[in-house]
Design a protein around this motif. Structure first.
Motif, PDB file in Angstrom:
ATOM      1  N   GLY A  40       0.798  -1.220   0.000  1.00 15.20           N
ATOM      2  CA  GLY A  40       0.000   0.000   0.000  1.00 15.20           C
ATOM      3  C   GLY A  40       0.827   1.264   0.000  1.00 15.20           C
ATOM      4  N   THR A  41       2.066   1.154   0.484  1.00 15.04           N
ATOM      5  CA  THR A  41       2.968   2.295   0.529  1.00 15.04           C
ATOM      6  C   THR A  41       3.706   2.492  -0.792  1.00 15.04           C
ATOM      7  OG1 THR A  41       3.310   2.005   2.918  1.00 15.04           O
ATOM      8  CG2 THR A  41       4.958   3.307   1.735  1.00 15.04           C
ATOM      9  N   THR A  42       4.011   1.389  -1.463  1.00 12.98           N
ATOM     10  CA  THR A  42       4.884   1.471  -2.648  1.00 12.98           C
ATOM     11  C   THR A  42       4.157   1.351  -3.973  1.00 12.98           C
ATOM     12  OG1 THR A  42       5.310  -0.934  -2.523  1.00 12.98           O
ATOM     13  CG2 THR A  42       6.845   0.539  -1.360  1.00 12.98           C
ATOM     14  N   GLU A  43       2.904   0.882  -3.972  1.00  9.35           N
ATOM     15  CA  GLU A  43       2.178   0.664  -5.218  1.00  9.35           C
ATOM     16  C   GLU A  43       0.993   1.629  -5.344  1.00  9.35           C
ATOM     17  OE1 GLU A  43       2.979  -1.544  -7.786  1.00  9.35           O
ATOM     18  OE2 GLU A  43       4.839  -1.617  -6.629  1.00  9.35           O
ATOM     19  N   PRO A  44       0.656   2.058  -6.565  1.00 11.24           N
ATOM     20  CA  PRO A  44      -0.417   3.056  -6.764  1.00 11.24           C
ATOM     21  C   PRO A  44      -1.795   2.418  -6.918  1.00 11.24           C
ATOM     22  CG  PRO A  44       0.702   2.668  -8.840  1.00 11.24           C
ATOM     23  CD  PRO A  44       1.389   1.801  -7.821  1.00 11.24           C
ATOM     24  N   TYR A  45      -2.422   2.061  -5.823  1.00 11.04           N
ATOM     25  CA  TYR A  45      -3.735   1.421  -5.873  1.00 11.04           C
ATOM     26  C   TYR A  45      -4.851   2.466  -5.976  1.00 11.04           C
ATOM     27  CZ  TYR A  45      -1.322  -2.845  -4.621  1.00 11.04           C
ATOM     28  OH  TYR A  45      -0.462  -3.925  -4.628  1.00 11.04           O
ATOM     29  N   GLY A  59      -4.570  -4.389  11.102  1.00  8.80           N
ATOM     30  CA  GLY A  59      -5.012  -3.485  10.051  1.00  8.80           C
ATOM     31  C   GLY A  59      -5.134  -2.037  10.491  1.00  8.80           C
ATOM     32  N   LEU A  60      -5.535  -1.810  11.734  1.00 10.20           N
ATOM     33  CA  LEU A  60      -5.682  -0.438  12.219  1.00 10.20           C
ATOM     34  C   LEU A  60      -4.331   0.276  12.247  1.00 10.20           C
ATOM     35  CD1 LEU A  60      -7.768   1.578  13.250  1.00 10.20           C
ATOM     36  CD2 LEU A  60      -7.293   0.782  15.579  1.00 10.20           C
ATOM     37  N   THR A  61      -3.300  -0.436  12.694  1.00  8.57           N
ATOM     38  CA  THR A  61      -1.950   0.144  12.698  1.00  8.57           C
ATOM     39  C   THR A  61      -1.477   0.430  11.286  1.00  8.57           C
ATOM     40  OG1 THR A  61      -1.358  -0.993  14.754  1.00  8.57           O
ATOM     41  CG2 THR A  61       0.455  -0.241  13.353  1.00  8.57           C
ATOM     42  N   VAL A  62      -1.743  -0.510  10.371  1.00 11.46           N
ATOM     43  CA  VAL A  62      -1.370  -0.329   8.971  1.00 11.46           C
ATOM     44  C   VAL A  62      -2.039   0.919   8.397  1.00 11.46           C
ATOM     45  CG1 VAL A  62      -1.583  -1.302   6.645  1.00 11.46           C
ATOM     46  CG2 VAL A  62      -0.924  -2.776   8.564  1.00 11.46           C
ATOM     47  N   LEU A  63      -3.330   1.059   8.673  1.00  9.92           N
ATOM     48  CA  LEU A  63      -4.083   2.201   8.163  1.00  9.92           C
ATOM     49  C   LEU A  63      -3.529   3.509   8.728  1.00  9.92           C
ATOM     50  CD1 LEU A  63      -6.445   3.504   6.668  1.00  9.92           C
ATOM     51  CD2 LEU A  63      -7.923   2.902   8.612  1.00  9.92           C
ATOM     52  N   LYS A  64      -3.251   3.545  10.022  1.00  8.21           N
ATOM     53  CA  LYS A  64      -2.700   4.762  10.637  1.00  8.21           C
ATOM     54  C   LYS A  64      -1.353   5.118  10.023  1.00  8.21           C
ATOM     55  CE  LYS A  64      -4.978   4.350  15.160  1.00  8.21           C
ATOM     56  NZ  LYS A  64      -4.770   4.080  16.615  1.00  8.21           N
ATOM     57  N   ASN A  65      -0.540   4.099   9.755  1.00  7.89           N
ATOM     58  CA  ASN A  65       0.782   4.360   9.164  1.00  7.89           C
ATOM     59  C   ASN A  65       0.648   4.911   7.744  1.00  7.89           C
ATOM     60  OD1 ASN A  65       2.003   3.472  11.493  1.00  7.89           O
ATOM     61  ND2 ASN A  65       2.477   1.431  10.717  1.00  7.89           N
ATOM     62  N   TRP A  66      -0.303   4.377   6.983  1.00  6.76           N
ATOM     63  CA  TRP A  66      -0.534   4.910   5.638  1.00  6.76           C
ATOM     64  C   TRP A  66      -0.923   6.383   5.691  1.00  6.76           C
ATOM     65  CZ3 TRP A  66      -3.971   0.223   3.956  1.00  6.76           C
ATOM     66  CH2 TRP A  66      -3.143  -0.787   3.433  1.00  6.76           C
ATOM     67  N   ARG A  67      -1.888   6.684   6.532  1.00  3.87           N
ATOM     68  CA  ARG A  67      -2.369   8.071   6.596  1.00  3.87           C
ATOM     69  C   ARG A  67      -1.281   9.012   7.122  1.00  3.87           C
ATOM     70  NH1 ARG A  67      -5.534   6.407   3.037  1.00  3.87           N
ATOM     71  NH2 ARG A  67      -7.765   6.129   3.481  1.00  3.87           N
ATOM     72  N   ALA A  68      -0.479   8.535   8.075  1.00  5.61           N
ATOM     73  CA  ALA A  68       0.609   9.368   8.592  1.00  5.61           C
ATOM     74  C   ALA A  68       1.649   9.643   7.504  1.00  5.61           C
ATOM     75  CB  ALA A  68       1.269   8.686   9.784  1.00  5.61           C
ATOM     76  N   ALA A  69       1.766   8.710   6.562  1.00  3.78           N
ATOM     77  CA  ALA A  69       2.720   8.870   5.463  1.00  3.78           C
ATOM     78  C   ALA A  69       2.129   9.669   4.302  1.00  3.78           C
ATOM     79  CB  ALA A  69       3.182   7.504   4.975  1.00  3.78           C
ATOM     80  N   GLY A  70       0.893  10.120   4.453  1.00  5.45           N
ATOM     81  CA  GLY A  70       0.271  10.935   3.421  1.00  5.45           C
ATOM     82  C   GLY A  70      -0.370  10.137   2.299  1.00  5.45           C
ATOM     83  N   ILE A  71      -0.552   8.846   2.497  1.00  7.17           N
ATOM     84  CA  ILE A  71      -1.170   8.003   1.468  1.00  7.17           C
ATOM     85  C   ILE A  71      -2.686   8.107   1.611  1.00  7.17           C
ATOM     86  CG2 ILE A  71      -1.471   5.617   0.668  1.00  7.17           C
ATOM     87  CD1 ILE A  71       1.431   5.165   1.721  1.00  7.17           C
TER      88      ILE A  71
END
Length: 220
Positions: A40-45, A59-71
């Motif tokens: 989710g961080t490296t590919e353009p979905y 999944g909640l941690t994954v989602l928070k990390n994505w949003r914190a990274a601006g995804i």
């Protein structure tokens, strides 16, 4: 349109993939949170379906990390029947929608279509340009009322361009969104698919901006 399914239940993941693939979507699978976060961080979905209860990293941690990274990829979370608090936490963490297990595949498909339309700013599931009509609910294409048979690759290109109507799309962007993670991506084949679409649907459907990409202009 390209979708990531992050689900550790193998049977369910394959069922979802089968449904979305049948709708001509390109689908990648991740079976744990670490793999899901990486993809989710490296590919353009265009959309991510995320199970909250993933192993290795939830999944909640994954989602928070994505949003914190601006995804800002739209995320549909999957939760257990009694997981109302997970749904609240997921939405507060940046999820765009949720489904409670078990669910009907038809509802999942409808939510996926709606979320992709919202992401691209398209209100209607039916797209029209000149005498061409593309119904994204069933990927049916007609020209002057006559059904037109397209290959899955042609549907993928047409769908992406219609969903991003009035925006210039490069060959590399199209390539990123119509091939899987481990697929053999070749941006040169995009020109082949575009030429086929023009032969089947008319030369004036897709415009080429030399050296930059393609656009379907539908603004009145």
């Amino acid at each position: 349109m390209r979708v990531l399914i992050a689900e550790d239940e193998t049977v369910l993941a394959k069922q979802i993939k089968g449904v979305l693939t049948a709708e001509n979507r390109v689908v990648d699978l991740a079976h744990d949170g670490i793999e899901a976060e990486f993809l989710g961080t490296t590919e353009p979905y265009d959309l991510i379906i995320l199970d909250i209860g993933l192993p290795e990293r939830d999944g909640l941690t994954v989602l928070k990390n994505w949003r914190a990274a601006g995804i800002d990829t739209p995320v549909l979370i999957l939760t257990a029947r009694d997981g109302w608090s997970e749904r609240v936490d997921g939405l507060d963490a940046g999820a765009d929608d949720y489904l409670t297990k078990p669910f009907h595949m038809a509802e999942l498909s409808a939510r996926v279509r709606a979320m992709i339309r919202r992401k691209t700013g398209q209100a209607s599931p039916v797209f029209t340009k000149n005498k061409v009509i593309f119904d994204s609910r069933n990927n049916q294409v007609t020209l002057d009322g006559i059904p037109i048979n397209l290959t899955s690759q042609e549907v993928a290109v047409l769908s992406y361009l219609f969903h991003n109507a009035d925006r210039l799309v490069s060959r590399s962007e199209l390539s990123d969104h119509i091939y899987q993670y481990d697929g053999d991506r070749d941006s040169n084949t995009i020109a082949v698919f575009v030429n086929r679409l023009r032969r089947k649907l008319g030369d004036d459907l897709i415009e080429t901006v030399r050296g930059r990409g393609y656009v379907i202009k539908v603004t009145v």
